[in-house]
Design an enzyme around this catalytic site. Structure first.
Site, PDB file in Angstrom:
ATOM      1  CB  THR A  66      -3.708 -97.399 -46.695  1.00 42.55           C
ATOM      2  OG1 THR A  66      -4.588 -98.053 -47.443  1.00 42.55           O
ATOM      3  CG2 THR A  66      -3.994 -97.567 -45.291  1.00 42.55           C
ATOM      4  CE  LYS A  96      -6.570-100.970 -47.251  1.00 42.50           C
ATOM      5  NZ  LYS A  96      -5.644-100.339 -48.226  1.00 42.50           N
ATOM      6  CE  LYS A 133       1.286 -97.063 -45.877  1.00 48.07           C
ATOM      7  NZ  LYS A 133       0.204 -96.757 -46.598  1.00 48.07           N
TER       8      LYS A 133
END
Length: 293
Positions: free
Chosen positions: A103, A178, A246
């Site tokens: 990701t 995502k 993150k």
């Protein structure tokens, strides 16, 4: 692209963490030859015991693989393994494929695609969702960005790893999808924790509450899979708190670039940052319940 995906295809896998190791293992089970490289060789031990070839560098792995899959931690890690004279793009075979399943930033996925194209390498960004369970069972949701031709050529590999595989659009589209996924989870995780805390405070048995609400309109992956872990005090990482932070930071940055308000995402990010400050960075995302207890 002239390289066809067959049982003789050699797959290079970079990154064998909580999810990456299971994904590489499933490819082994499917009969593919695996090259592996990761910063900590010990993490690749199980794969090597089942026949994977260890490569000392990303450069060596790229030069000896037909398809290169990366599943690393952060955008900085993606940049490190893809770019530079020792990186994947500089050393991969012409007409090979690279798939970043980390990701990461949509802009970085586009940059990898553009640089790969100059070297006659096909690139897809294909982040996944489903956690450690989905990785082990080969039931991941795979969100893909890139060209249709490359997507179709690599479909046999994706079908080993997941069962919900969708080409979302051009390069970067997988990453944007995502991030939408992570925004949904971020908001949902707060709701799951609040629901459990509310059930306890009102004198209910949370396990029975889950039995009632996990199949109705409140149903979600987090409610069915992570809430039971919360109730058991099982905070082992299916997905690390630090990696979720993150992801949320990338999503928030992308949302601001698009001029979009995401108040739920901001709230969840702040809560997870607080959780990390309490020493829970390496716990699973379900550890958020600790803030509500």
């Amino acid at each position: 692209m002239t390289i066809m995906i067959t049982e003789n295809t050699t797959i290079g896998f970079v990154g064998t963490g909580v999810m990456g190791k299971s994904m590489a293992r499933n490819l082994q089970h499917a009969g593919y030859t695996i090259n592996v490289y990761t910063r900590t060789k010990e993490k690749a031990k199980e794969l090597m015991e089942h026949g994977a070839s260890w490569k000392e560098t990303a450069k060596e792995l790229a030069a000896t693989s037909d398809v290169i899959i990366t599943m690393v931690g952060y955008p900085s890690d993606v940049e490190e393994v893809y770019f530079g004279e020792n990186g994947i793009l500089e050393n991969a075979k012409e007409n090979s494929y690279v798939i970043d399943m980390t990701t990461s930033k949509p802009s970085l996925a586009i940059e990898i695609y553009e640089q790969a194209l100059k070297k006659n390498i096909a690139s897809l960004d294909a982040p996944v969702s489903g956690g450690d369970t989905g990785a082990k069972n080969g039931t991941l949701a795979i969100m893909v960005g890139g060209k249709q031709e490359a997507f179709e050529a690599l479909r046999p590999l994706f079908e080993v790893l997941g069962d919900n595989i969708v080409l979302q659009g051009e390069a970067g589209s997988g990453q944007y999808t995502k991030l939408a996924n992570q925004i949904t989870i971020a908001n949902n995780m707060v709701g799951v924790c609040e629901a459990i805390a509310f059930a306890r405070k009102s004198g209910l048995q949370p396990e029975r509450v889950l039995d009632s609400i996990s199949t109705g309109a409140a149903a979600s992956f987090s409610l069915s899979n992570l809430a039971p872990r919360m109730l058991k005090g099982d905070y082992a990482p299916g997905f690390y708190v630090k990696h979720f932070i993150k992801d949320m930071n990338i999503a928030l940055e992308s949302a601001k670039e698009l001029g979009l308000m995401t108040p739920g995402l901001e709230l969840s990010l702040n809560l997870y940052k607080e959780l990390a400050e309490k020493g829970e960075s390496n716990s699973g995302t379900q550890a958020l319940i600790k803030l509500f207890m």
